[in-house]
Scaffold this active site. Structure first.
Site, mmCIF file in Angstrom:
data_model
loop_
_atom_site.group_PDB
_atom_site.id
_atom_site.type_symbol
_atom_site.label_atom_id
_atom_site.label_comp_id
_atom_site.label_asym_id
_atom_site.label_seq_id
_atom_site.Cartn_x
_atom_site.Cartn_y
_atom_site.Cartn_z
ATOM 1 N N TYR A 152 -7.730 2.996 -13.988
ATOM 2 C CA TYR A 152 -7.678 3.522 -12.624
ATOM 3 C C TYR A 152 -7.696 5.051 -12.572
ATOM 4 O O TYR A 152 -7.430 5.623 -11.512
ATOM 5 C CB TYR A 152 -6.372 3.080 -11.936
ATOM 6 C CG TYR A 152 -6.099 1.611 -11.881
ATOM 7 C CD1 TYR A 152 -6.978 0.740 -11.232
ATOM 8 C CD2 TYR A 152 -4.941 1.088 -12.442
ATOM 9 C CE1 TYR A 152 -6.698 -0.616 -11.160
ATOM 10 C CE2 TYR A 152 -4.661 -0.262 -12.371
ATOM 11 C CZ TYR A 152 -5.544 -1.106 -11.723
ATOM 12 O OH TYR A 152 -5.251 -2.445 -11.646
ATOM 13 N N CYS A 192 -9.302 1.425 -31.012
ATOM 14 C CA CYS A 192 -10.627 1.848 -31.453
ATOM 15 C C CYS A 192 -11.646 1.713 -30.334
ATOM 16 O O CYS A 192 -12.499 0.818 -30.336
ATOM 17 C CB CYS A 192 -11.045 1.099 -32.708
ATOM 18 S SG CYS A 192 -10.092 1.712 -34.097
ATOM 19 N N GLU A 193 -11.488 2.567 -29.383
ATOM 20 C CA GLU A 193 -12.346 2.697 -28.221
ATOM 21 C C GLU A 193 -11.769 3.913 -27.510
ATOM 22 O O GLU A 193 -10.609 4.234 -27.722
ATOM 23 C CB GLU A 193 -12.218 1.462 -27.328
ATOM 24 C CG GLU A 193 -13.334 1.344 -26.338
ATOM 25 C CD GLU A 193 -13.341 -0.009 -25.612
ATOM 26 O OE1 GLU A 193 -13.425 0.013 -24.404
ATOM 27 O OE2 GLU A 193 -13.272 -1.061 -26.273
ATOM 28 N N GLY A 211 0.831 -1.192 0.000
ATOM 29 C CA GLY A 211 0.000 0.000 0.000
ATOM 30 C C GLY A 211 0.866 1.243 0.000
ATOM 31 O O GLY A 211 0.386 2.355 0.149
ATOM 32 N N GLU A 251 5.096 -6.262 1.576
ATOM 33 C CA GLU A 251 5.046 -6.729 0.185
ATOM 34 C C GLU A 251 4.986 -5.582 -0.822
ATOM 35 O O GLU A 251 3.990 -5.407 -1.518
ATOM 36 C CB GLU A 251 3.788 -7.587 -0.020
ATOM 37 C CG GLU A 251 3.712 -8.781 0.883
ATOM 38 C CD GLU A 251 2.337 -9.446 0.827
ATOM 39 O OE1 GLU A 251 1.368 -8.820 0.373
ATOM 40 O OE2 GLU A 251 2.254 -10.602 1.233
ATOM 41 N N PRO A 252 6.025 -4.778 -0.912
ATOM 42 C CA PRO A 252 5.975 -3.639 -1.822
ATOM 43 C C PRO A 252 5.996 -4.059 -3.288
ATOM 44 O O PRO A 252 6.796 -4.898 -3.682
ATOM 45 C CB PRO A 252 7.253 -2.866 -1.479
ATOM 46 C CG PRO A 252 8.191 -3.920 -0.973
ATOM 47 C CD PRO A 252 7.342 -4.911 -0.244
ATOM 48 N N GLY A 253 5.111 -3.500 -4.060
ATOM 49 C CA GLY A 253 5.113 -3.736 -5.504
ATOM 50 C C GLY A 253 5.535 -2.460 -6.201
ATOM 51 O O GLY A 253 6.714 -2.250 -6.513
ATOM 52 N N ARG A 265 -3.463 1.766 -17.164
ATOM 53 C CA ARG A 265 -3.738 2.439 -15.892
ATOM 54 C C ARG A 265 -4.565 3.723 -16.011
ATOM 55 O O ARG A 265 -5.500 3.919 -15.238
ATOM 56 C CB ARG A 265 -2.429 2.712 -15.139
ATOM 57 C CG ARG A 265 -1.685 1.414 -14.758
ATOM 58 C CD ARG A 265 -0.484 1.676 -13.862
ATOM 59 N NE ARG A 265 -0.872 1.991 -12.518
ATOM 60 C CZ ARG A 265 -0.896 3.199 -12.004
ATOM 61 N NH1 ARG A 265 -0.456 4.226 -12.713
ATOM 62 N NH2 ARG A 265 -1.312 3.395 -10.787
HETATM 63 C C1 LIG Z 1 -0.747 -6.329 -5.506
HETATM 64 C C2 LIG Z 1 -0.338 -6.805 -4.202
HETATM 65 C C3 LIG Z 1 0.703 -6.157 -3.515
HETATM 66 C C4 LIG Z 1 1.446 -4.963 -4.051
HETATM 67 O O1 LIG Z 1 0.716 -3.783 -4.087
HETATM 68 P P1 LIG Z 1 1.429 -2.434 -4.542
HETATM 69 O O2 LIG Z 1 0.361 -1.398 -4.446
HETATM 70 O O3 LIG Z 1 1.915 -2.601 -5.931
HETATM 71 O O4 LIG Z 1 2.554 -2.168 -3.628
HETATM 72 C C5 LIG Z 1 1.092 -6.694 -2.295
HETATM 73 N N1 LIG Z 1 0.480 -7.783 -1.766
HETATM 74 C C6 LIG Z 1 -0.530 -8.420 -2.407
HETATM 75 C C7 LIG Z 1 -1.121 -9.613 -1.798
HETATM 76 C C8 LIG Z 1 -0.971 -7.948 -3.635
HETATM 77 O O5 LIG Z 1 -1.972 -8.578 -4.242
#
Ligand SMILES: *Cc1c(COP(=O)(O)O)cnc(C)c1O
Length: 399
Positions: free
Chosen positions: A301, A327-328, A217, A258-260, A297
């Site tokens: 979003y 084409c949308e 998050g 869990e950083p993405g 995105r």
């Molecule tokens: C997508 C996801 C994340 C990563 O979220 P970010 O907003 O990209 O940091 C972490 N944990 C789980 C389980 C997810 O599904």
């Protein structure tokens, strides 16, 4: 990696092309990990960007990996993560996919009562698991990316705690981890503290807990004036609460995150070319050689990506609506001030590393773009641009 490097990449590999700068990933990882103690572990949420080279790079930084499908688990193993550094956090998969992950020896996170019961009945205490809890904290920038609210399909509701405990007791399943992930782009770090307090209460009911996973998050800034999650302040606050809890209760556990996008958003840029400048009665459109099939995105979003003109950086600023070639309705940016755009100019979209290429498709029978990794001062092609034959690759002609 500067704009000259980007222009060279556009010239050499063509557009549209995603470019990832590994130095930026390292910078983000260091910023995050140095905000916590050395026992805190970070699991890169692979779904943000799964190119094998990125996974390998993240692996060498010392991070772990969070996978949401069995294929991500296999990619993680291929990238060099050992099973104990992989967490499998799927949603709505059947038990066979969980069993496959089990055979690979990775940590398994269960997110619904039905599978918990099936798993417990079958395996008892022979394979420790995590449980994903939905704490019903609303967090995150956009309803579509918020996962902790009451209507969310993710996790087992905290209101079903009695039911969870009953299953754990009767099946003997060994719960070693508790997990929550309430959404993306959380601005207020107190949401994590709120979540932690809920976890602290839950620990009472699960005597074998070794890991508390607070998900992600972490927010990154997309526009000027936006803030990045203050990880220094977060680390301080979280560690204080955790250490105090440990001291008071004598309990011990590892803290996981869990950083993405925090790790890979800003490392990525998306280079495109202006195909057409189209003046209408309402606005001036820049039509580019890509669409929401490559970067969904903004349409999905309402996300904002900074756009700059690399080939006319000193041009007079004008207001444009930047649209794709699908084409949308396919708008990347409304009423955006950009240095005058001429047909053929190369534009750059910033912060495109996370959920960019990863969510791309072949809609309109267009080919997926190339990916380039900029590493130690050099550009490497890490995925070739698709070719026409790729569209037919899995099709079976019967007529
Ligand atoms: C997508 C996801 C994340 C990563 O979220 P970010 O907003 O990209 O940091 C972490 N944990 C789980 C389980 C997810 O599904």
């Amino acid at each position: 990696m500067n704009n000259q490097d980007l222009l060279k990449i556009a010239e050499e590999y063509g557009t549209p092309v995603y470019v990832y700068n590994t130095e930026k990933i390292q910078e983000q990882y260091k910023k995050l990990s140095s905000s916590f103690d050395e026992k805190t572990r970070f699991f890169y949420a692979a779904k943000a960007l799964t190119n094998i080279n990125i996974l390998k790079y993240v692996q060498t930084l010392g991070a772990n990996v969070d996978c949401v499908s069995i294929n991500e688990v296999k990619l993680g193993l291929k990238a060099g993560f050992t099973p104990d550094r992989i967490l499998f956090t799927p949603n709505c998969v059947d038990i066979t996919e969980i069993e496959e992950a089990m055979k690979l020896g990775v940590h398994v996170n269960i997110d619904n009562i039905s599978i918990l019961e099936q798993f417990g009945n079958k395996y008892g205490d022979s394979y420790p698991i995590f449980i994903r809890i939905n704490p019903h904290i609303f967090a995150g920038g956009n309803y579509k990316i918020s996962t902790g609210h009451i209507d969310s399909k993710f996790g087992i509701s905290i209101h079903q705690l009695r039911h969870i405990i009953r299953i754990v007791k009767t099946t003997g399943v060994r719960v070693e981890g508790l997990h929550m992930h309430t959404g993306s782009e959380i601005k207020d770090i107190d949401v994590f503290i709120q979540g932690l307090e809920i976890m602290f209460q839950l620990i009472e009911d699960f005597p074998n807990i070794k890991y508390i996973d607070m998900g992600s998050g972490f927010k990154v800034p997309y526009q000027d004036g936006e803030m990045e999650t203050d990880v220094k302040a977060l680390g301080k606050k979280v560690l204080k609460a955790v250490n105090q809890f440990k001291k008071e209760t004598g309990k011990d556990f590892e803290l996981w995150f869990e950083p993405g996008k925090y790790l890979v958003s800003d490392c990525g840029t998306f280079l495109v070319r202006a195909n057409v400048i189209k003046q209408t009665t309402a606005t001036v459109f820049v039509g580019v050689n890509t669409g929401f099939n490559h970067l969904i995105r903004p349409m999905f979003y309402d996300s904002y990506h900074k756009i700059e003109n690399l080939t006319n950086a000193k041009g007079k600023e004008r207001i444009y609506t930047v649209v794709g070639n699908i084409c949308e309705t396919d708008t990347f940016a409304w009423d955006r001030k950009i240095n005058e755009v001429r047909e053929g100019d190369i534009l750059v979209f910033r912060n495109a590393g996370a959920y960019g290429f990863e969510m791309s498709s072949n809609f309109n029978s267009r080919l997926k773009p190339a990916e380039v990794m900029f590493h130690e001062g050099k550009a490497h092609l890490i995925r070739q641009r698709e070719v026409f034959e790729d569209l037919l690759k899995n099709q079976i002609e019967v007529l």
